[in-house]
Design an enzyme around this catalytic site. Sequence first.
Site, PDB file in Angstrom:
ATOM      1  CB  SER A 184     -12.549   5.310 -16.761  1.00 60.34           C
ATOM      2  OG  SER A 184     -13.804   5.007 -16.209  1.00 60.34           O
ATOM      3  CG  ASP A 208     -13.792   1.270 -22.136  1.00 60.48           C
ATOM      4  OD1 ASP A 208     -14.389   1.287 -23.233  1.00 60.48           O
ATOM      5  OD2 ASP A 208     -14.132   0.536 -21.197  1.00 60.48           O
ATOM      6  NE  ARG A 222     -21.229  12.037 -25.762  1.00 59.12           N
ATOM      7  CZ  ARG A 222     -20.669  12.151 -26.967  1.00 59.12           C
ATOM      8  NH1 ARG A 222     -19.334  12.200 -27.095  1.00 59.12           N
ATOM      9  NH2 ARG A 222     -21.409  12.216 -28.055  1.00 59.12           N
ATOM     10  CG  ASP A 227     -14.182  17.898 -26.277  1.00 52.18           C
ATOM     11  OD1 ASP A 227     -14.845  18.926 -26.489  1.00 52.18           O
ATOM     12  OD2 ASP A 227     -14.618  16.921 -25.640  1.00 52.18           O
ATOM     13  CG  HIS A 273     -13.379   0.291 -17.721  1.00 52.53           C
ATOM     14  ND1 HIS A 273     -13.848   1.065 -18.759  1.00 52.53           N
ATOM     15  CD2 HIS A 273     -13.250   1.137 -16.651  1.00 52.53           C
ATOM     16  CE1 HIS A 273     -13.994   2.320 -18.345  1.00 52.53           C
ATOM     17  NE2 HIS A 273     -13.633   2.378 -17.076  1.00 52.53           N
TER      18      HIS A 273
END
Length: 341
Positions: A184, A208, A222, A227, A273
Amino acid sequence: MKTFLILAIFALVASAYALEESERVNGENGWYVPQEDGSFEWVDMDVAEEWMEAQEKLEGRGLTTVPVNFYLYTPKNPSSSKHIYATTKSISKSNFNPAHPTRFVIHGWTQSYSASMNKDICSAWLSRGDYNVIVVDWARARSVDYATSVMAVGATGKKVAKMINFLKDNHGLNLNDVYVIGHSLGAHVAGYAGKNTNGQVHTIVGLDPALPLFSYNKPNKRLNSDDAWYVESIQTNGGTLGFLKPIGKGAFYPNGGKTQPGCGLDLTGACSHGRSTTYYAEAVKQDNFGTIKCGDYEAAVSKECGSTYSSVRMGADTNAYMVDGDFYVPVNSKAPFGMIN
């Protein structure tokens, strides 16, 4: 205090000028932001982006603090963590072994280092052999206000990167043996960690990755596929609490990526989630999630990828060397969730 004042001001603006409900597209022109009680409040994208800009200015002036702690588990202390710091004395007194691969695990909103996801993922990796598993605890995640936690993501990621850099520069950590695993909001923390390491970490796994207050069109704000050398995303509540568009170089869509079997009505999306962490721990331990390659993520979401299993397993170590694209993942409604023995 200034952060909360800014939030209060912009909340008033948001309520006064918010888009009509018929015009709202979650993640496109604003977000349904989760609240402590499980409800959602709409915030227009331009208002939310002003929040972020205001917070970045505060951080630039050194006005925010983000406490971050690190807890090490190894085969020598698999169930009792060692609180470690970025000092030679602390690391030397711990069981950290640079000859073993290292896994960082980062929780999401309202959680802490004692969350079940950390225990499950830690146990899964240690069941595989000799690993250093470092659980990251970031206190700002426990703010009852989601936006306040979001605003701490960047600074938290930088502190994780600082620990990685310290271990690399002073204690023999090999970045090619490092995975950063985040759920998350923790997935975006992992992204910021990857953006700020001295060299590229091998793998980031986004479980997720959180959607509210993160824009797909701003990958530098984000988790994104650049990355780490390889980024994998397991997307289980797309369009509500998590992203629906693919985040990783390898993007996996269990049950189509929106809702998960066995979660019932799941109005808040919390069950679906959270399944991303359950699936990942099982995948690490059992390597039992078969996948079907899709032409694009829309096909994965609509479950229109055919029925022929690929050679790829969700969450597998080998994915870094062979995976690129979007995958549909059939899952069971109860454990074991993976369908391949």
